[in-house]
Write an enzyme that holds these catalytic residues in place. Structure first.
Site, mmCIF file in Angstrom:
data_model
loop_
_atom_site.group_PDB
_atom_site.id
_atom_site.type_symbol
_atom_site.label_atom_id
_atom_site.label_comp_id
_atom_site.label_asym_id
_atom_site.label_seq_id
_atom_site.Cartn_x
_atom_site.Cartn_y
_atom_site.Cartn_z
ATOM 1 N N HIS A 125 0.609 -1.215 0.395
ATOM 2 C CA HIS A 125 -0.082 0.205 -0.202
ATOM 3 C C HIS A 125 0.710 1.265 -0.178
ATOM 4 C CE1 HIS A 125 -2.877 2.870 1.746
ATOM 5 N NE2 HIS A 125 -3.947 1.943 1.153
ATOM 6 N N ASP A 213 2.899 -4.631 8.484
ATOM 7 C CA ASP A 213 1.762 -3.577 8.184
ATOM 8 C C ASP A 213 0.686 -4.494 8.626
ATOM 9 O OD1 ASP A 213 -0.430 -2.396 7.150
ATOM 10 O OD2 ASP A 213 0.705 -1.282 5.560
ATOM 11 N N GLN A 216 -4.545 -5.163 7.215
ATOM 12 C CA GLN A 216 -5.418 -6.149 7.102
ATOM 13 C C GLN A 216 -5.564 -7.870 7.113
ATOM 14 O OE1 GLN A 216 -7.155 -5.673 4.627
ATOM 15 N NE2 GLN A 216 -7.403 -2.924 3.865
ATOM 16 N N LYS A 239 -10.885 -0.488 10.739
ATOM 17 C CA LYS A 239 -10.874 -1.870 9.344
ATOM 18 C C LYS A 239 -11.849 -2.497 10.265
ATOM 19 C CE LYS A 239 -7.546 -0.132 6.282
ATOM 20 N NZ LYS A 239 -7.068 0.500 5.054
ATOM 21 N N CYS A 399 -4.820 2.350 -3.307
ATOM 22 C CA CYS A 399 -3.277 2.865 -3.050
ATOM 23 C C CYS A 399 -2.553 2.134 -3.138
ATOM 24 C CB CYS A 399 -3.809 3.163 -1.765
ATOM 25 S SG CYS A 399 -5.029 4.534 -1.437
HETATM 26 N N1 PMP Z 1 -2.011 -0.530 4.333
HETATM 27 C C1 PMP Z 1 -2.650 -1.769 4.193
HETATM 28 C C2 PMP Z 1 -2.595 -2.859 3.318
HETATM 29 C C3 PMP Z 1 -3.735 -0.621 3.474
HETATM 30 O O1 PMP Z 1 -4.804 -1.333 3.398
HETATM 31 C C4 PMP Z 1 -3.924 0.196 4.490
HETATM 32 C C5 PMP Z 1 -5.727 0.535 4.044
HETATM 33 N N2 PMP Z 1 -6.167 0.906 3.099
HETATM 34 C C6 PMP Z 1 -3.541 1.038 4.952
HETATM 35 C C7 PMP Z 1 -1.473 0.129 5.022
HETATM 36 C C8 PMP Z 1 -3.590 2.322 5.298
HETATM 37 O O2 PMP Z 1 -4.249 1.941 6.981
HETATM 38 P P1 PMP Z 1 -4.840 3.367 7.305
HETATM 39 O O3 PMP Z 1 -5.474 4.695 6.410
HETATM 40 O O4 PMP Z 1 -6.125 2.948 8.005
HETATM 41 O O5 PMP Z 1 -4.595 4.069 8.024
#
Ligand code: PMP
Length: 440
Positions: A125, A213, A216, A239, A399
């Site tokens: 991401h 990270d 997910q 999430k 993203c």
């Molecule tokens: N890493 C991953 C793998 C994600 O899926 C996301 C959110 N789509 C993020 C980071 C960022 O999370 P947040 O917007 O809640 O900071």
């Protein structure tokens, strides 16, 4: 009680799921972006604003102490949730993004020299790419990435006929300049569950810390940071049925002690004079300013909610949904599903389906995310038309532009599942896709 009856009961905890959009029942399949919130989370937050609200850590008065107790109880709840050893290792942030930015900034400032390297992966991401790129611009560090296979696995974990999956191949990418590795636990686009334990073992052989990270993974299966032995772990409350604006950075105490503060302000200081300022003990050193203490209480309730259902149940149900969704999607002509294929999804009993491959490891299963395109239909068109049928999916590059470049596409349609989704909703999705496909 039958599983479907149980899930229908669970759905009553999420009133938003029974609303309609465009006169159609809502089918919410955008859970990788954010999940819906159960009443217990909403009620607890409303109750705190109504009856407790006061700034934390500062007041001697009753309300402040009560709010502080709730806030610090959340820290203990999170510690247990990921099995961290100490509450000092739990830093509250605004989310995964802020947690990764914190590490990137403080780690690079204190541990890296120009020319030193961070390794990420091709499936990250942007939250796990751009913070490091900012440091590359500021401090001259180098951002390297591990490649992925065509079916969306890390090369270091690919299962070939010749070789067993292994984290060892990552060694090829490690040099004496590698100072940190930062990798997604689960891809938000492909659903790939990366073999983080193997990567961590390999990295540690070289004395390199690893940030995972967990945006997910934390919502979908039990994470044990001590068993995983990661050095940092980041995730977001929103999430996993919790409120927006709250997230967590877990860091091993030794590392957090070594890193300088990320932001300055109230709460994070010990003593401030014009000559010299000293900082609070962990974890407060990294928590400048008023924290979102109502959201941390909401997070407590979200974790209690997950615990009340249990990850065994959640994981089995979501794996079954993933398997069913892929099976049904594959009956649609010109369907292209990205990432690990059906053979890597666990069956309802928790076993991998027969694969024809050798020793496909559990660590490479696909999680509750299915990304696809149908023929030449643009993902945006598909998403927009599905929306008119009441089906909420995500479209675009999620993203993860470097991943889209690797796959040679501009985007995908993504269906992502939570504990409250049902097979009937997947049937509606599949029927919707067929209907849209007929229009082209
Ligand atoms: N890493 C991953 C793998 C994600 O899926 C996301 C959110 N789509 C993020 C980071 C960022 O999370 P947040 O917007 O809640 O900071």
């Amino acid at each position: 009680m039958e599983l479907c009856d149980y899930i229908n009961k669970v759905r009553e905890d999420f009133p938003i799921l029974s609303r309609e959009v465009y006169g159609k029942p809502l089918v919410y399949l955008d859970n990788a972006a954010t999940t819906q919130k159960p009443l217990c989370v909403l009620d607890a937050m409303r109750d705190e604003y109504l009856n407790v609200n006061a700034n934390v850590h500062r007041g001697v008065h009753y309300l402040s102490q009560q709010a502080t107790d709730l806030h610090e109880a959340a820290r203990e709840k999170v510690r247990g949730f990921i099995n961290a050893g100490k509450i000092e290792e739990i830093v509250f942030t605004r989310g995964t993004t802020e947690a990764i930015n914190l590490v990137a900034s403080s780690f690079c400032e204190s541990q890296m020299q120009p020319g030193d390297e961070v390794i990420v992966t091709e499936m990250e991401h942007h939250s796990n790419i751009v913070p490091w790129q900012l440091q590359a611009m500021k401090r001259g560090i180098v951002v390297k990435h591990l490649p992925i296979t065509d079916d969306g696995r890390l090369v270091c974990s690919s299962t070939s006929e010749a070789a067993e999956p292994s984290g060892d191949d990552i060694e090829t990418y490690i040099t004496e300049r590698t100072k940190i590795i930062s990798v997604a636990h689960v891809s938000n686009v492909l659903g790939t569950v990366n073999p983080v334990e193997e990567i961590i073992k390999t990295a540690h052989k070289h004395g390199i810390p690893v940030l995972v990270d967990g945006a997910q993974s934390a919502p979908h299966f039990k994470v044990d940071v001590q068993a995983m032995d990661c050095d940092f772990f980041a995730f977001s409350g929103h999430k996993m049925y919790g409120p927006t604006g709250i997230g967590v950075l877990y860091g091993k105490e030794d590392w957090l002690e070594k890193l300088p503060p990320y932001q300055g302000g109230g709460e994070m200081i010990d003593k401030v004079t014009w000559e010299k300022t000293t900082f609070e003990r962990l974890p407060f050193k990294f928590e400048a300013g008023t924290p979102d203490y109502v959201a941390t209480h909401g997070l407590t309730k979200a974790i209690e909610y997950i615990d009340s259902i249990g990850f065994d149940m959640i994981q089995a149900h979501e794996q079954e949904l993933t398997r069913y969704c892929m099976e049904q999607l594959m009956t649609i002509p010109d369907m292209h599903i990205y990432g690990p294929q059906l053979s890597t999804v666990r069956s309802a009993k928790g076993r991998l389906l027969p694969t024809g491959r050798k020793n496909c490891q559990l660590s490479t299963v696909k999680d509750a995310v299915v990304s696809f395109n149908v023929g030449n239909i643009h993902h945006l068109d598909m998403g927009t038309l599905l929306d008119r049928l009441g089906i909420a999916v995500r479209t675009g590059q999620h993203c993860a532009q470097p991943l889209m470049d690797r796959l040679g596409i501009s985007g995908t349609v993504r269906a992502s599942f939570a504990l409250y989704n049902t097979k009937q909703e997947i049937d509606i999705l599949v029927a919707g896709i067929r209907r849209v496909a007929q229009m082209f």
